[in-house]
Design a protein around this motif. Structure first.
Motif, mmCIF file in Angstrom:
data_model
loop_
_atom_site.group_PDB
_atom_site.id
_atom_site.type_symbol
_atom_site.label_atom_id
_atom_site.label_comp_id
_atom_site.label_asym_id
_atom_site.label_seq_id
_atom_site.Cartn_x
_atom_site.Cartn_y
_atom_site.Cartn_z
ATOM 1 N N ASN A 163 0.587 -1.203 0.094
ATOM 2 C CA ASN A 163 -0.024 0.060 0.106
ATOM 3 C C ASN A 163 0.809 1.310 0.065
ATOM 4 O OD1 ASN A 163 -2.513 -0.970 -0.194
ATOM 5 N ND2 ASN A 163 -2.905 -0.995 2.129
ATOM 6 N N LYS A 166 1.977 1.449 -3.485
ATOM 7 C CA LYS A 166 0.651 1.912 -4.380
ATOM 8 C C LYS A 166 0.226 3.331 -4.230
ATOM 9 C CE LYS A 166 -3.225 -0.517 -3.742
ATOM 10 N NZ LYS A 166 -4.058 -1.377 -4.130
ATOM 11 N N ILE A 197 -0.080 9.533 -0.626
ATOM 12 C CA ILE A 197 -0.949 10.521 -0.541
ATOM 13 C C ILE A 197 -1.908 10.660 0.496
ATOM 14 C CG2 ILE A 197 -1.504 10.257 -3.134
ATOM 15 C CD1 ILE A 197 -3.737 8.201 -2.244
ATOM 16 N N GLY A 198 -1.754 9.912 1.767
ATOM 17 C CA GLY A 198 -2.287 10.209 2.814
ATOM 18 C C GLY A 198 -3.706 9.761 2.857
ATOM 19 N N ILE A 199 -4.347 9.697 4.005
ATOM 20 C CA ILE A 199 -5.997 9.299 3.997
ATOM 21 C C ILE A 199 -6.532 10.367 4.649
ATOM 22 C CG2 ILE A 199 -7.389 7.715 5.333
ATOM 23 C CD1 ILE A 199 -5.228 5.625 5.349
ATOM 24 N N VAL A 207 -10.688 2.593 6.973
ATOM 25 C CA VAL A 207 -9.862 1.659 6.126
ATOM 26 C C VAL A 207 -9.879 0.304 6.417
ATOM 27 C CG1 VAL A 207 -8.845 3.577 4.815
ATOM 28 C CG2 VAL A 207 -7.673 2.625 6.794
ATOM 29 N N HIS A 212 -13.820 -1.398 2.320
ATOM 30 C CA HIS A 212 -13.735 -0.115 2.317
ATOM 31 C C HIS A 212 -12.575 0.512 1.654
ATOM 32 C CE1 HIS A 212 -15.201 3.763 4.125
ATOM 33 N NE2 HIS A 212 -13.911 3.999 4.064
ATOM 34 N N ARG A 213 -12.578 1.725 0.889
ATOM 35 C CA ARG A 213 -11.723 2.409 0.060
ATOM 36 C C ARG A 213 -11.824 3.965 0.652
ATOM 37 N NH1 ARG A 213 -9.868 1.026 -5.380
ATOM 38 N NH2 ARG A 213 -7.991 1.269 -4.264
ATOM 39 N N ALA A 214 -10.646 4.522 0.781
ATOM 40 C CA ALA A 214 -10.803 5.999 1.270
ATOM 41 C C ALA A 214 -11.149 6.804 0.184
ATOM 42 C CB ALA A 214 -9.355 6.350 1.822
ATOM 43 N N GLY A 217 -8.613 7.533 -2.744
ATOM 44 C CA GLY A 217 -7.748 6.417 -3.045
ATOM 45 C C GLY A 217 -8.329 5.729 -4.252
ATOM 46 N N GLY A 222 -7.871 -1.661 -6.639
ATOM 47 C CA GLY A 222 -7.771 -2.336 -5.244
ATOM 48 C C GLY A 222 -9.197 -2.631 -4.823
ATOM 49 N N THR A 223 -9.146 -3.540 -3.972
ATOM 50 C CA THR A 223 -10.458 -4.163 -3.537
ATOM 51 C C THR A 223 -10.940 -3.611 -2.044
ATOM 52 O OG1 THR A 223 -9.311 -5.998 -2.525
ATOM 53 C CG2 THR A 223 -9.847 -6.596 -4.729
ATOM 54 N N LEU A 225 -9.777 -4.930 0.681
ATOM 55 C CA LEU A 225 -9.643 -6.175 1.489
ATOM 56 C C LEU A 225 -8.109 -5.981 2.186
ATOM 57 C CD1 LEU A 225 -11.354 -9.207 -0.550
ATOM 58 C CD2 LEU A 225 -11.828 -8.061 1.698
ATOM 59 N N LEU A 227 -6.314 -4.381 4.082
ATOM 60 C CA LEU A 227 -6.189 -3.768 5.570
ATOM 61 C C LEU A 227 -7.132 -4.709 6.533
ATOM 62 C CD1 LEU A 227 -5.825 -0.069 5.160
ATOM 63 C CD2 LEU A 227 -4.159 -1.837 5.846
ATOM 64 N N ALA A 228 -8.119 -5.057 5.781
ATOM 65 C CA ALA A 228 -9.109 -6.143 6.962
ATOM 66 C C ALA A 228 -8.443 -7.485 6.934
ATOM 67 C CB ALA A 228 -10.519 -6.250 6.076
ATOM 68 N N PHE A 253 1.164 3.580 9.595
ATOM 69 C CA PHE A 253 0.191 2.379 10.399
ATOM 70 C C PHE A 253 1.033 1.805 11.467
ATOM 71 C CE2 PHE A 253 -1.505 2.978 6.022
ATOM 72 C CZ PHE A 253 -2.599 2.525 6.297
HETATM 73 P P1 ADP Z 1 -6.993 -1.546 -1.376
HETATM 74 O O1 ADP Z 1 -5.537 -0.828 -1.528
HETATM 75 O O2 ADP Z 1 -7.060 -3.073 -2.236
HETATM 76 O O3 ADP Z 1 -8.190 -0.541 -1.851
HETATM 77 P P2 ADP Z 1 -6.685 -1.828 1.537
HETATM 78 O O4 ADP Z 1 -7.612 -2.710 2.375
HETATM 79 O O5 ADP Z 1 -5.161 -2.226 1.505
HETATM 80 O O6 ADP Z 1 -7.419 -2.073 0.021
HETATM 81 O O7 ADP Z 1 -6.881 -0.529 1.919
HETATM 82 C C1 ADP Z 1 -8.042 0.286 2.100
HETATM 83 C C2 ADP Z 1 -7.925 1.890 1.633
HETATM 84 O O8 ADP Z 1 -7.126 2.526 2.540
HETATM 85 C C3 ADP Z 1 -7.297 1.988 0.321
HETATM 86 O O9 ADP Z 1 -8.235 1.849 -0.659
HETATM 87 C C4 ADP Z 1 -7.009 3.360 0.477
HETATM 88 O O10 ADP Z 1 -7.941 4.431 0.389
HETATM 89 C C5 ADP Z 1 -6.345 3.506 2.015
HETATM 90 N N1 ADP Z 1 -4.881 3.264 2.150
HETATM 91 C C6 ADP Z 1 -4.595 2.036 2.480
HETATM 92 N N2 ADP Z 1 -3.047 2.209 2.542
HETATM 93 C C7 ADP Z 1 -2.990 3.525 2.300
HETATM 94 C C8 ADP Z 1 -1.561 4.296 2.315
HETATM 95 N N3 ADP Z 1 -0.516 3.707 2.689
HETATM 96 N N4 ADP Z 1 -1.822 5.742 1.927
HETATM 97 C C9 ADP Z 1 -2.917 6.215 1.650
HETATM 98 N N5 ADP Z 1 -4.103 5.557 1.605
HETATM 99 C C10 ADP Z 1 -3.988 4.037 2.108
#
Ligand code: ADP
Length: 273
Positions: A163, A166, A197-199, A207, A212-214, A217, A222-223, A225, A227-228, A253
């Motif tokens: 992540n 990505k 890019i931050g959340i 997240v 759930h996707r922010a 993002g 992405g799916t 999944l 972080l779950a 994190f």
């Molecule tokens: P995915 O990357 O497949 O969407 P994740 O469960 O890994 O799924 O992450 C969930 C959401 O959290 C992502 O869609 C993204 O919006 C946000 N996110 C996760 N990691 C980062 C990160 N390092 N920087 C910014 N946003 C992140």
């Protein structure tokens, strides 16, 4: 949630009454709801790549009936898109399998060196053929050995580092700092900090929910999944995971692993991978 079933009874002496059985079906309802949500998202996320596969396969068939070299070039482009659609479906299926494995796989607990896990993940990610070309700049601090399942903990680090790469804007070399310390309660706190890019504010807790996707993002594939999966694995180790803004921009994190390995000393030669 309670389900009640009742039926009238009559004793040998002719007394009438009723028997009521109360079932607590809270868990079952919860699982049913989760499965319904799960199936809905899978159906939705597989529909688009499947439609693409079908459409481009038709274009290939049409182009093959045409002797014109331009049509052959079109067919090759379509074949590339068929493969991309199949790859998207493959990724989703693999993540669903990881998601169920994270929940159900039997844990094999042993002493695990976090430093080797991080080095291994970074090497695998930078050697991967789909690597974006920007080599991540990864600083690895002193990481202790912990008690845990090597395969599952590797997956947590792989998801977090993946992540971080990505969600760093293209053209910018991802900068990731992986550090750890033993906290007051004796648990290991591992921190993965990126400058991506931050959340957005207020979205850091959500997240970790499945699918759930922010809001910032969704341009990246992405799916929702990964972080779950991380949360499940960390919680099965008795720890917790959270996300917070990186004061220097990006995201941090942090996850804890309560079990410190018997051989306690830190592997303290900090280095850059
Ligand atoms: P995915 O990357 O497949 O969407 P994740 O469960 O890994 O799924 O992450 C969930 C959401 O959290 C992502 O869609 C993204 O919006 C946000 N996110 C996760 N990691 C980062 C990160 N390092 N920087 C910014 N946003 C992140």
């Amino acid at each position: 949630v309670i389900s009640v079933s009742a039926r009238p009874i009559e004793s040998a002496a002719g007394e009438r009454g009723a028997v009521a059985v109360f079932h607590d079906i809270t868990d079952r309802k919860h699982v049913e709801n989760e499965l319904r949500g799960f199936a809905g998202v899978v159906a939705h996320d597989l529909k688009a790549p499947l439609a693409a596969i079908r459409g481009y396969a038709e274009l290939i068939v049409e182009a093959l009936a045409d002797p014109d070299p331009a049509a052959v070039a079109d067919a090759l482009r379509s074949a590339g898109r068929v493969m991309a659609g199949a790859d998207r479906m493959h990724t989703l299926i693999m993540e669903l399998l990881d998601y169920t494995a994270a929940r159900d796989a039997t844990m094999r607990v042993e002493d695990v060196g976090l430093r080797e896990l991080v080095d291994d993940v970074v090497t695998a990610r930078t050697d991967a053929p789909d690597a974006t070309g920007c080599r991540p700049d990864v600083f690895v601090g002193a990481l202790p050995r912990v008690r845990g399942d090597r395969v599952l903990l590797r997956q947590v680090l792989d998801n977090l580092l993946g992540n971080a790469i990505k969600y760093t804007p293209p053209g910018q070399a991802p900068r990731i700092d992986v550090t750890a310390r033993v906290d007051g309660s004796g648990a290991v706190r591992v921190q993965v900090a990126d400058r991506g890019i931050g959340i957005p504010d207020g979205e850091h807790a959500a997240v970790f929910d499945s699918f759930h996707r922010a809001s910032n993002g969704t341009a990246m594939p992405g799916t929702g999944l990964g972080l779950a999966i991380c949360r499940r694995i960390v919680e099965r180790h008795g720890g917790h995971i959270e996300a917070m803004p990186n004061p220097g921009g990006g995201t941090i994190f942090v996850f804890t692993v309560p079990g410190v390995a018997a051989e306690r000393e830190l592997q303290d030669n900090a280095h850059t991978v």
